[in-house]
Design a protein around this motif. Structure first.
Motif, PDB file in Angstrom:
ATOM      1  N   LYS A 195       0.825  -1.209   0.000  1.00 53.07           N
ATOM      2  CA  LYS A 195       0.000   0.000   0.000  1.00 53.07           C
ATOM      3  C   LYS A 195       0.857   1.255   0.000  1.00 53.07           C
ATOM      4  CE  LYS A 195      -3.621   2.283   2.702  1.00 53.07           C
ATOM      5  NZ  LYS A 195      -4.441   2.206   3.944  1.00 53.07           N
ATOM      6  N   CYS A 196       2.024   1.194   0.633  1.00 48.66           N
ATOM      7  CA  CYS A 196       2.914   2.352   0.728  1.00 48.66           C
ATOM      8  C   CYS A 196       3.732   2.562  -0.538  1.00 48.66           C
ATOM      9  CB  CYS A 196       3.846   2.186   1.914  1.00 48.66           C
ATOM     10  SG  CYS A 196       4.850   0.679   1.838  1.00 48.66           S
ATOM     11  N   SER A 197       3.553   1.674  -1.551  1.00 49.32           N
ATOM     12  CA  SER A 197       4.258   1.731  -2.844  1.00 49.32           C
ATOM     13  C   SER A 197       5.656   1.115  -2.804  1.00 49.32           C
ATOM     14  CB  SER A 197       4.357   3.172  -3.389  1.00 49.32           C
ATOM     15  OG  SER A 197       3.069   3.683  -3.642  1.00 49.32           O
ATOM     16  N   HIS A 198       6.081   0.613  -1.657  1.00 46.63           N
ATOM     17  CA  HIS A 198       7.322  -0.155  -1.646  1.00 46.63           C
ATOM     18  C   HIS A 198       7.069  -1.524  -2.294  1.00 46.63           C
ATOM     19  CE1 HIS A 198       8.748   2.613   1.696  1.00 46.63           C
ATOM     20  NE2 HIS A 198       9.718   2.667   0.779  1.00 46.63           N
ATOM     21  N   THR A 199       8.124  -2.081  -2.887  1.00 48.04           N
ATOM     22  CA  THR A 199       8.002  -3.341  -3.626  1.00 48.04           C
ATOM     23  C   THR A 199       8.830  -4.441  -2.968  1.00 48.04           C
ATOM     24  OG1 THR A 199       7.656  -2.161  -5.705  1.00 48.04           O
ATOM     25  CG2 THR A 199       8.310  -4.469  -5.866  1.00 48.04           C
ATOM     26  N   LEU A 200       8.196  -5.591  -2.759  1.00 39.01           N
ATOM     27  CA  LEU A 200       8.881  -6.772  -2.218  1.00 39.01           C
ATOM     28  C   LEU A 200       8.547  -7.966  -3.110  1.00 39.01           C
ATOM     29  CD1 LEU A 200       7.999  -6.444   1.584  1.00 39.01           C
ATOM     30  CD2 LEU A 200      10.065  -5.626   0.436  1.00 39.01           C
ATOM     31  N   CYS A 201       9.373  -9.026  -3.019  1.00 33.44           N
ATOM     32  CA  CYS A 201       9.069 -10.251  -3.758  1.00 33.44           C
ATOM     33  C   CYS A 201       8.009 -11.046  -2.998  1.00 33.44           C
ATOM     34  CB  CYS A 201      10.326 -11.085  -3.967  1.00 33.44           C
ATOM     35  SG  CYS A 201      10.994 -11.845  -2.485  1.00 33.44           S
ATOM     36  N   GLU A 202       7.314 -11.923  -3.714  1.00 34.39           N
ATOM     37  CA  GLU A 202       6.243 -12.703  -3.097  1.00 34.39           C
ATOM     38  C   GLU A 202       6.749 -13.554  -1.936  1.00 34.39           C
ATOM     39  OE1 GLU A 202       3.757 -14.982  -5.621  1.00 34.39           O
ATOM     40  OE2 GLU A 202       3.402 -13.371  -7.068  1.00 34.39           O
ATOM     41  N   GLY A 203       7.957 -14.083  -2.066  1.00 36.27           N
ATOM     42  CA  GLY A 203       8.510 -14.930  -1.011  1.00 36.27           C
ATOM     43  C   GLY A 203       8.664 -14.182   0.298  1.00 36.27           C
ATOM     44  N   CYS A 204       9.181 -12.948   0.219  1.00 35.95           N
ATOM     45  CA  CYS A 204       9.366 -12.152   1.440  1.00 35.95           C
ATOM     46  C   CYS A 204       8.021 -11.709   2.016  1.00 35.95           C
ATOM     47  CB  CYS A 204      10.249 -10.946   1.135  1.00 35.95           C
ATOM     48  SG  CYS A 204      11.979 -11.376   0.814  1.00 35.95           S
ATOM     49  N   ILE A 205       7.054 -11.393   1.128  1.00 32.07           N
ATOM     50  CA  ILE A 205       5.722 -11.005   1.609  1.00 32.07           C
ATOM     51  C   ILE A 205       5.087 -12.155   2.379  1.00 32.07           C
ATOM     52  CG2 ILE A 205       3.401 -10.373   0.874  1.00 32.07           C
ATOM     53  CD1 ILE A 205       4.620  -8.815  -1.416  1.00 32.07           C
ATOM     54  N   LYS A 206       5.257 -13.395   1.891  1.00 31.54           N
ATOM     55  CA  LYS A 206       4.717 -14.564   2.591  1.00 31.54           C
ATOM     56  C   LYS A 206       5.288 -14.657   4.007  1.00 31.54           C
ATOM     57  CE  LYS A 206       3.958 -17.416  -1.517  1.00 31.54           C
ATOM     58  NZ  LYS A 206       4.411 -18.634  -2.259  1.00 31.54           N
ATOM     59  N   LYS A 207       6.601 -14.384   4.114  1.00 32.05           N
ATOM     60  CA  LYS A 207       7.250 -14.491   5.434  1.00 32.05           C
ATOM     61  C   LYS A 207       6.784 -13.373   6.382  1.00 32.05           C
ATOM     62  CE  LYS A 207      11.373 -16.676   3.486  1.00 32.05           C
ATOM     63  NZ  LYS A 207      12.828 -16.534   3.233  1.00 32.05           N
ATOM     64  N   LEU A 208       6.453 -12.195   5.822  1.00 31.53           N
ATOM     65  CA  LEU A 208       6.057 -11.049   6.645  1.00 31.53           C
ATOM     66  C   LEU A 208       4.559 -11.028   6.949  1.00 31.53           C
ATOM     67  CD1 LEU A 208       8.173  -8.262   4.889  1.00 31.53           C
ATOM     68  CD2 LEU A 208       8.628  -9.311   7.112  1.00 31.53           C
ATOM     69  N   LEU A 209       3.780 -11.888   6.270  1.00 33.14           N
ATOM     70  CA  LEU A 209       2.324 -11.887   6.417  1.00 33.14           C
ATOM     71  C   LEU A 209       1.916 -12.466   7.777  1.00 33.14           C
ATOM     72  CD1 LEU A 209      -0.451 -11.408   5.115  1.00 33.14           C
ATOM     73  CD2 LEU A 209      -0.287 -13.705   4.117  1.00 33.14           C
ATOM     74  N   LYS A 210       1.256 -11.636   8.572  1.00 37.08           N
ATOM     75  CA  LYS A 210       0.766 -12.067   9.886  1.00 37.08           C
ATOM     76  C   LYS A 210      -0.601 -11.432  10.130  1.00 37.08           C
ATOM     77  CE  LYS A 210       5.292 -12.686  12.103  1.00 37.08           C
ATOM     78  NZ  LYS A 210       6.163 -12.271  13.229  1.00 37.08           N
ATOM     79  N   ASN A 211      -1.516 -12.268  10.567  1.00 35.09           N
ATOM     80  CA  ASN A 211      -2.858 -11.792  10.899  1.00 35.09           C
ATOM     81  C   ASN A 211      -3.505 -11.026   9.746  1.00 35.09           C
ATOM     82  OD1 ASN A 211      -2.595 -12.857  13.529  1.00 35.09           O
ATOM     83  ND2 ASN A 211      -1.534 -10.986  14.203  1.00 35.09           N
ATOM     84  N   GLY A 212      -3.268 -11.498   8.504  1.00 36.10           N
ATOM     85  CA  GLY A 212      -3.922 -10.909   7.353  1.00 36.10           C
ATOM     86  C   GLY A 212      -3.371  -9.565   6.936  1.00 36.10           C
ATOM     87  N   ARG A 213      -2.180  -9.196   7.407  1.00 35.30           N
ATOM     88  CA  ARG A 213      -1.573  -7.933   7.005  1.00 35.30           C
ATOM     89  C   ARG A 213      -0.063  -8.061   6.925  1.00 35.30           C
ATOM     90  NH1 ARG A 213      -2.305  -3.370  11.435  1.00 35.30           N
ATOM     91  NH2 ARG A 213      -4.497  -3.659  10.798  1.00 35.30           N
ATOM     92  N   VAL A 214       0.546  -7.167   6.133  1.00 39.83           N
ATOM     93  CA  VAL A 214       1.998  -7.105   5.991  1.00 39.83           C
ATOM     94  C   VAL A 214       2.461  -5.724   6.414  1.00 39.83           C
ATOM     95  CG1 VAL A 214       3.935  -7.186   4.381  1.00 39.83           C
ATOM     96  CG2 VAL A 214       2.032  -8.773   4.103  1.00 39.83           C
ATOM     97  N   VAL A 215       3.379  -5.665   7.372  1.00 48.96           N
ATOM     98  CA  VAL A 215       3.951  -4.388   7.803  1.00 48.96           C
ATOM     99  C   VAL A 215       5.203  -4.122   6.979  1.00 48.96           C
ATOM    100  CG1 VAL A 215       4.948  -3.098   9.725  1.00 48.96           C
ATOM    101  CG2 VAL A 215       3.028  -4.657  10.116  1.00 48.96           C
ATOM    102  N   CYS A 216       5.222  -3.002   6.292  1.00 45.89           N
ATOM    103  CA  CYS A 216       6.365  -2.664   5.435  1.00 45.89           C
ATOM    104  C   CYS A 216       7.633  -2.567   6.267  1.00 45.89           C
ATOM    105  CB  CYS A 216       6.096  -1.339   4.716  1.00 45.89           C
ATOM    106  SG  CYS A 216       7.506  -0.804   3.703  1.00 45.89           S
ATOM    107  N   PRO A 217       8.689  -3.280   5.899  1.00 48.69           N
ATOM    108  CA  PRO A 217       9.938  -3.235   6.679  1.00 48.69           C
ATOM    109  C   PRO A 217      10.700  -1.915   6.525  1.00 48.69           C
ATOM    110  CG  PRO A 217      10.218  -4.564   4.719  1.00 48.69           C
ATOM    111  CD  PRO A 217       8.770  -4.201   4.769  1.00 48.69           C
TER     112      PRO A 217
END
Length: 307
Positions: A42-64
């Motif tokens: 949402k913040c326009s930062h870009t990550l790969c799908e693999g890293c997003i999977k690892k960061l996904l918790k409780n239905g949301r991803v917090v931008c690192p």
């Protein structure tokens, strides 16, 4: 046209690299599926799908990077938009790298008009020009005016297809050599086994009449052994020939591979040099020798026990 080619080559020399994910440091991918597709938060930062999977918790991803959360409905990462601008850039970089690798195979400069590339080959039957490579100026105003032509890359592609056909034919011959060599080697083993069986049978028969028929026994054994030796020699000669033929075909393939890997201009100027031996292998010639000649007829003899 020649200047345009060199300008393009200059642009290719500017080294470009595929962008990487700043979390895992792996290259992003332009493929449809996989863990390395770039997706936007949402913040326009870009990550790969693999890293997003690892960061996904409780239905949301917090931008690192900025700590802004991005909601991911029903944990479906595919719902996040791909970074298509980045994907397009990856495709351009990949394509540019492939073109740079093939630069050495671009058409050569025209001999008559060095400011052009000679991208055509003259196929006019009555052409008297020694140089069969031509550019557009040659075709319109030069020695090849009005002549039938063919793209150099098309011409050399036909050469390569012929070379590939010959390579496959030689490989097929090698395979047939292997099959027949194995059959002959098996025949040698069987003939040796057959010899042992026959000798044992001969000895068992002549043990009962050893004193009176030693000479006859030796003669039959010698005759049978001689025939077995002849068969083994015959089969071994065929094996030796097939091994030698395989070795020659391997060398022929190396020579043809070398021609096949030439640049278009070198291949065109050199032409095709066929190996001295070429063609289908007549496998019928390499049948194992018949062992029927090893069949023996023992002399009739009536023993005292009536057997």
């Amino acid at each position: 046209m020649f200047i345009a080619y060199h300008f393009y080559y200059f642009k290719l020399k500017l080294k470009m690299q595929v962008p990487k994910c700043e979390i895992c440091d792996d290259d992003f991918s332009s493929e449809e599926d996989g863990d390395h597709n770039p997706r936007n938060l949402k913040c326009s930062h870009t990550l790969c799908e693999g890293c997003i999977k690892k960061l996904l918790k409780n239905g949301r991803v917090v931008c690192p990077f900025c700590r802004e959360p991005t909601e991911v409905p029903v944990y479906n990462i595919k719902s996040l938009h791909k970074n298509f601008s980045l994907i397009q850039m990856i495709k351009i970089v990949t394509k540019t790298t492939e073109v740079e690798k093939n630069w050495d195979n671009f058409p050569p400069k025209c001999v008559e008009h060095p400011y052009n590339v000679a991208e055509f080959a003259c196929i006019e039957s009555n052409c008297s020009s020694k140089n069969k490579l031509m550019c557009q100026t040659c075709e319109e105003f030069g020695a090849h005016k009005g002549h039938a032509k063919e793209l150099l890359i098309t011409k050399t592609d036909k050469f390569r297809k012929k070379l590939e056909f010959w390579i496959n034919q030689l490989k097929l011959n090698i395979q047939n050599c292997t099959v027949k060599k194995n059959e002959l080697e098996e025949a040698v083993v069987k003939s040796e086994q057959l010899l042992n069986i026959k000798v044992k049978k001969i000895k068992n028969h002549f043990d009962k009449i050893r004193q009176s028929v030693d000479k006859k026994e030796k003669g039959i054994i010698d005759e049978t052994t001689a025939e077995a030796t002849r068969i083994q020699k015959f089969n071994n000669e065929k094996i030796t020939y097939l091994i030698d033929l395989q070795a020659r075909h391997v060398k022929d393939i190396e020579a043809i591979e070398k021609q096949k890997n030439m640049t278009d201009i070198d291949l065109y100027n050199t032409g095709i040099d066929l190996p001295c031996f070429f063609g289908h292998l007549n496998i019928e010639v390499f049948r194992p020798a018949d062992t029927k000649e090893m069949d023996i007829k023992l002399p009739n003899f009536k023993f005292e026990d009536g057997s």
